[in-house]
Design an enzyme around this catalytic site. Structure first.
Site, PDB file in Angstrom:
ATOM      1  N   GLU A   8       0.861  -1.121  -0.084  1.00 46.45           N
ATOM      2  CA  GLU A   8      -0.046  -0.423  -0.444  1.00 46.45           C
ATOM      3  C   GLU A   8       1.397   1.204   0.144  1.00 46.45           C
ATOM      4  O   GLU A   8       1.672   1.259   0.948  1.00 46.45           O
ATOM      5  CB  GLU A   8      -1.052   0.470   0.871  1.00 46.45           C
ATOM      6  CG  GLU A   8      -3.219   0.406   1.333  1.00 46.45           C
ATOM      7  CD  GLU A   8      -2.509  -0.355   0.522  1.00 46.45           C
ATOM      8  OE1 GLU A   8      -3.071  -0.174  -1.181  1.00 46.45           O
ATOM      9  OE2 GLU A   8      -4.138  -1.608   0.810  1.00 46.45           O
ATOM     10  N   GLY A  20     -12.017   2.088  -0.305  1.00 42.27           N
ATOM     11  CA  GLY A  20     -11.128   1.697  -0.938  1.00 42.27           C
ATOM     12  C   GLY A  20     -10.910   0.905  -1.198  1.00 42.27           C
ATOM     13  O   GLY A  20     -10.039  -0.616  -1.801  1.00 42.27           O
ATOM     14  N   ASP A  76      -4.170   0.364  -9.966  1.00 42.66           N
ATOM     15  CA  ASP A  76      -5.818   0.022  -9.836  1.00 42.66           C
ATOM     16  C   ASP A  76      -5.791  -0.170 -11.094  1.00 42.66           C
ATOM     17  O   ASP A  76      -6.736  -0.818 -11.681  1.00 42.66           O
ATOM     18  CB  ASP A  76      -6.544   1.893  -8.812  1.00 42.66           C
ATOM     19  CG  ASP A  76      -6.149   1.780  -7.652  1.00 42.66           C
ATOM     20  OD1 ASP A  76      -5.982   1.242  -7.055  1.00 42.66           O
ATOM     21  OD2 ASP A  76      -6.753   3.040  -7.483  1.00 42.66           O
TER      22      ASP A  76
END
Length: 490
Positions: free
Chosen positions: A51, A151, A198
């Protein structure tokens, strides 16, 4: 719209016959008095580990979700964009679109993006790619079942689906990697300085495996997960919109500044190309462990002022703001550089350890990785699964601790979910940008139902005071799904 495509392009498939497609099609017909010409589906994602390091140049390990953004689309002769959302809480939107300059992406009075701003980001990116060579418009209806601000990449999926719809309508073939890179640039029109994870997983995902995603060039390598492993997503009931505040961009620029200072103090200051922490590591040819030591040596302070940073880098404040800051961070006067850099380097090591653990304990029956030279997902031996789950889970838990303490992007609700999970010997971590959203938990398949029941009772009913039946929509088990698709009537 082309009927011939390469295997590297987004697949075009026959329109599925299911209730969701039928409902969306009926809604489109009712709104526009015509049938959609095609549909675009882009999945959400959950990041298993890694992350806040993609924009620092380090690999990540996400997987696509079953939840997705689905868009019904039709081309119209007028250069207009007509937007609808099947969820009636979102307003309709219409505008004339002839060129990129027509698309001014303006948030509401509180600085929060309107839902259609994400669509406009995708459209604008596509127009820019096409050099404004477009004389037709689009009618679009959006149906999303990814929880927003959770998220799980609902906004990136919407940007990507919109961009893909425009390109397909204009008969533009693009490889999955090219369109993933384009869509990563698109989202920056909303003001978010993301790193591309993403969009990469949205287009490059494969069913039944996670993807180890590396950058420059963009590449996705399938990573098999323990066959006894289950992944559970649980919403913290705290929503976070990373485009509505400067929290996300603040972390991005703190990492940039940390990279520049380490580079300067290590003697690589003349290299103007260095702007990410991974570029510093590459320039110095150091291990991640060595880079952690350098952080303590070259960034000893817990807090740095803007004037101190200017002095270290030998630049004026105006130059610092122009080169390294963003419009919504230029006013900041204090920065936490040591903490952010420590998280990035240590998190990058956890990703590497996670991937290696999956690979080292894997077997596909013949001792070879793949068939006929092709890379195939690997299946783990049953006897190793419990140990593997514990090892991988501990890496995930360490990631959460770092995100909470060093990156300061967690939330009380996220921390409580992680704590409850740990008490049941299930490891978890926040996933996504943080400041709310979801956790991702790794647990044995035979423990999933008990684990989900525990979260419903202890978190949603007792802690959040909501009805247990309603809690079912906030926590679910998931498996890795495939990437973006286009549906047509064949």
């Amino acid at each position: 719209m082309s009927s011939i495509q390469s295997s590297d392009e987004v697949p075009v498939r026959t329109l599925p016959n299911n209730e969701r497609i039928k409902r969306l099609k009926d809604y489109f017909c009712k709104e526009f008095d015509c049938e959609p010409m095609f549909f675009v589906r882009v999945p959400g994602r959950v990041n298993l580990i890694g992350e806040h390091i993609d924009y620092c140049g380090y690999p990540v390990l996400p997987m696509a979700l079953e939840q997705d953004i689905l868009i019904a689309a039709a081309v119209q002769n007028k250069p207009e964009l007509h937007l609808r959302n099947i969820n009636n809480k979102y307003d309709n939107f219409k505008m004339e679109v002839r060129c990129c300059e027509d698309l001014n992406i303006i948030p509401d009075s509180n600085g929060k993006p309107f839902w259609y701003n994400y669509v406009l980001c995708g459209v604008k990116g596509a127009l820019e790619f096409l050099n404004d060579r477009i004389d037709s418009g689009l009618q679009l209806v959006v149906d999303g079942n990814i929880p927003p601000a959770s998220g799980l990449s609902s906004s990136s999926a919407l940007v990507s689906a919109s961009c893909l719809a425009v390109l397909y309508a204009q008969n533009v073939p693009l490889s999955k990697t090219d369109i993933a890179s384009l869509c990563a640039k698109c989202e920056r029109y909303i003001g978010t300085q993301g790193g591309g994870m993403d969009q990469a997983i949205a287009f490059l995902a494969q069913k039944n495996c996670a993807q180890y995603i590396t950058w420059q060039p963009l590449k996705a390598t399938p990573v098999a997960l323990p066959e006894n492993a289950a992944f559970v997503v649980a919403h913290s009931l705290s929503e976070a919109n990373k485009a509505a505040t400067n929290d996300f961009n603040r972390r991005v620029i703190e990492c940039r500044l940390a990279a520049k200072i380490i580079a300067a103090r290590a003697g690589a200051v003349t290299d103007k190309k260095i702007i990410t922490l991974s570029q510093v590591q590459s320039k110095l040819d150091n291990s991640l462990e060595d880079m952690v030591k350098l952080v303590y040596e070259y960034l000893p302070n817990d807090l740095y002022t803007k004037s101190e940073i200017c002095e270290i880098l030998d630049v004026k404040e105006e130059e610092l703001e122009k080169l390294y800051l963003t419009p919504n961070t230029s006013h900041l006067t204090e920065f936490k550089l040591k903490q952010r850099a420590l998280h990035v380097y240590e998190e990058a090591q956890r990703v590497d350890d996670f991937r290696k653990q999956c690979s080292q304990t894997a077997s596909n029956g013949n001792g070879q990785n793949g068939v006929n030279g092709k890379s195939n997902p690997i299946v783990h031996e049953n006897g190793d699964c419990d140990d593997i789950i514990n090892i991988l889970g501990n890496l995930m838990y360490g990631s959460h601790q770092s995100l909470n303490e060093l990156y300061e992007c967690s939330h009380d609700n996220l921390n409580h979910l992680v704590k409850l999970s740990k008490e049941m010997n299930v490891n978890s971590r926040l996933t996504g940008a943080g400041w709310g959203g979801c956790i991702i938990a790794l647990c044995p398949k035979d423990k999933v139902n008990c684990y989900i029941d525990m979260l419903k009772e202890e978190f949603y009913v007792k802690y959040c005071k909501i009805d247990k039946n309603k809690a079912s929509s906030y926590v679910f088990a998931t498996t890795p799904n495939h990437g973006a698709e286009i549906y047509v009537n064949k």
